[in-house]
Enzyme design. Structure first.
Site, PDB file in Angstrom:
ATOM      1  N   SER A  32       0.815  -1.206   0.000  1.00  0.00           N
ATOM      2  CA  SER A  32       0.000   0.000   0.000  1.00  0.00           C
ATOM      3  C   SER A  32       0.856   1.267   0.000  1.00  0.00           C
ATOM      4  CB  SER A  32      -0.962  -0.055   1.187  1.00  0.00           C
ATOM      5  OG  SER A  32      -1.977   0.900   1.076  1.00  0.00           O
ATOM      6  N   ASP A  89      -9.672  -3.658  -5.911  1.00  0.00           N
ATOM      7  CA  ASP A  89      -8.994  -2.562  -5.225  1.00  0.00           C
ATOM      8  C   ASP A  89      -9.065  -1.319  -6.111  1.00  0.00           C
ATOM      9  OD1 ASP A  89      -7.244  -0.828  -3.918  1.00  0.00           O
ATOM     10  OD2 ASP A  89      -5.604  -2.275  -3.778  1.00  0.00           O
ATOM     11  N   HIS A  95      -8.245  -4.607  -1.289  1.00  0.00           N
ATOM     12  CA  HIS A  95      -7.084  -3.938  -0.723  1.00  0.00           C
ATOM     13  C   HIS A  95      -6.847  -4.444   0.705  1.00  0.00           C
ATOM     14  CE1 HIS A  95      -4.133  -0.699  -0.646  1.00  0.00           C
ATOM     15  NE2 HIS A  95      -4.481  -0.489   0.615  1.00  0.00           N
TER      16      HIS A  95
END
Length: 312
Positions: free
Chosen positions: A154, A248, A278
């Site tokens: 991320s 995502d 995600h």
């Protein structure tokens, strides 16, 4: 592939709660964001034992070092955690670092960089880079081969890709051989089509991403210039595997990043984790087979430079 059934059930419960909070006037804060990310540890499996784990500092920055085979020289994996540049720390990501160390049998160094909004862009990025630059000589008491890789998820993936971006610009240098970016954030302009298509109802929302960025960047920052997906790239970049999640909102920027990097001759590959959302690495007890697949893929890539053509 359709959304994984475990995530379908999870989101069916989560989304009404999110809507209810918004309707009641809930305003997110850095503290609430940090608590929410830490709360995902409830889905982690029991911590994996690693022979030696120690907290120390490298160039004044706190790190945690995981040594799975003390006395046996191994490669080093530099781990940069995510959390929207605002959340996450050594404890929140301890489970993941233990997984990487146990799977790869490599030394893992996890960095506790400063976070926004207290320390806005580029403070955390520059701290992460300082530790990376010091790594070749910082582990004198640990048996290593001298070879360095990296794993990040991320916002940590954003930092790792940003380091490669600045190396491509000729501003920095990096010792990284191979790196794995897990559902990375790569476009601070939020212009990818999946941001609109998947930006609501799939755990990470476009609204939350925008809020993170507004807290991360000082006013007037050129966010396009800071976006790794927008370049520059060069053929000398580290061997890179990008693992994106199918559901995502960051998916399309991962696709764009890989396409543009490959066009510049960089050794980069994309693997889309089908049915995943995600932050899926946090949900160990919900999707154990996919978690085993994730760390198997990471291990194969860091050790051999190989990755499967698809997630199945």
């Amino acid at each position: 592939m359709s959304l994984h059934p475990a995530f379908r059930a999870y989101l069916d419960e989560l989304n009404p709660l999110v809507d209810q909070a918004a309707a009641s006037g809930f305003v997110p804060t850095p503290e609430s964001a940090r608590a929410a990310l830490a709360g995902l540890n409830q889905f982690a499996a029991a911590p994996i034992e690693v022979a030696d784990v120690s907290d120390r500092e490298i160039d004044g920055v706190p790190v945690r070092v995981y040594v799975p085979t003390p006395g046996v020289p191994s490669d080093v994996v530099y781990f940069i955690h995510g959390g929207g540049h605002m959340a996450g720390d050594l404890d929140v990501y301890d489970f993941q670092c233990r997984r990487v160390a146990a799977a790869t049998r490599m030394v893992v160094v996890s960095v506790d960089y400063v976070r926004a909004p207290e320390a806005p862009y580029p403070c955390g990025l520059e701290e992460a880079y300082r530790v990376l630059r010091a790594l070749p000589t910082a582990l004198g008491d640990v048996a290593t081969t001298g070879r360095i890789h990296a794993v990040a998820d991320s916002g940590g993936g954003a930092k790792l890709a940003s380091i490669a971006q600045r190396v491509a610009r000729g501003e920095w240098e990096s010792p990284i051989d191979r790196q794995v970016l897990i559902y990375p954030s790569l476009d601070y302009t939020m212009s990818g089509p999946s941001m609109e298509r998947l930006g609501r109802g799939y755990f990470l929302s476009a609204e939350r991403v925008a809020w993170y960025f507004d807290n991360y960047f000082p006013e007037g920052t050129d966010r396009a210039a800071a976006s790794p997906a927008l370049g520059p790239f060069d053929a000398a970049m580290p061997e890179t595997l990008v693992i994106a999640a199918e559901y995502d909102p960051l998916l399309s920027e991962a696709e764009t990043y890989v396409e543009r990097a490959a066009g510049a001759g960089a050794p980069v590959r994309l693997l889309i984790a089908s049915g995943m959302i995600h932050a899926f690495a946090f949900f160990e007890t919900m999707i154990p087979e996919d978690i085993e697949r994730l760390y198997s893929v990471i291990t194969g890539y860091l050790r051999e430079g190989e990755a499967p053509a698809d997630w199945a």
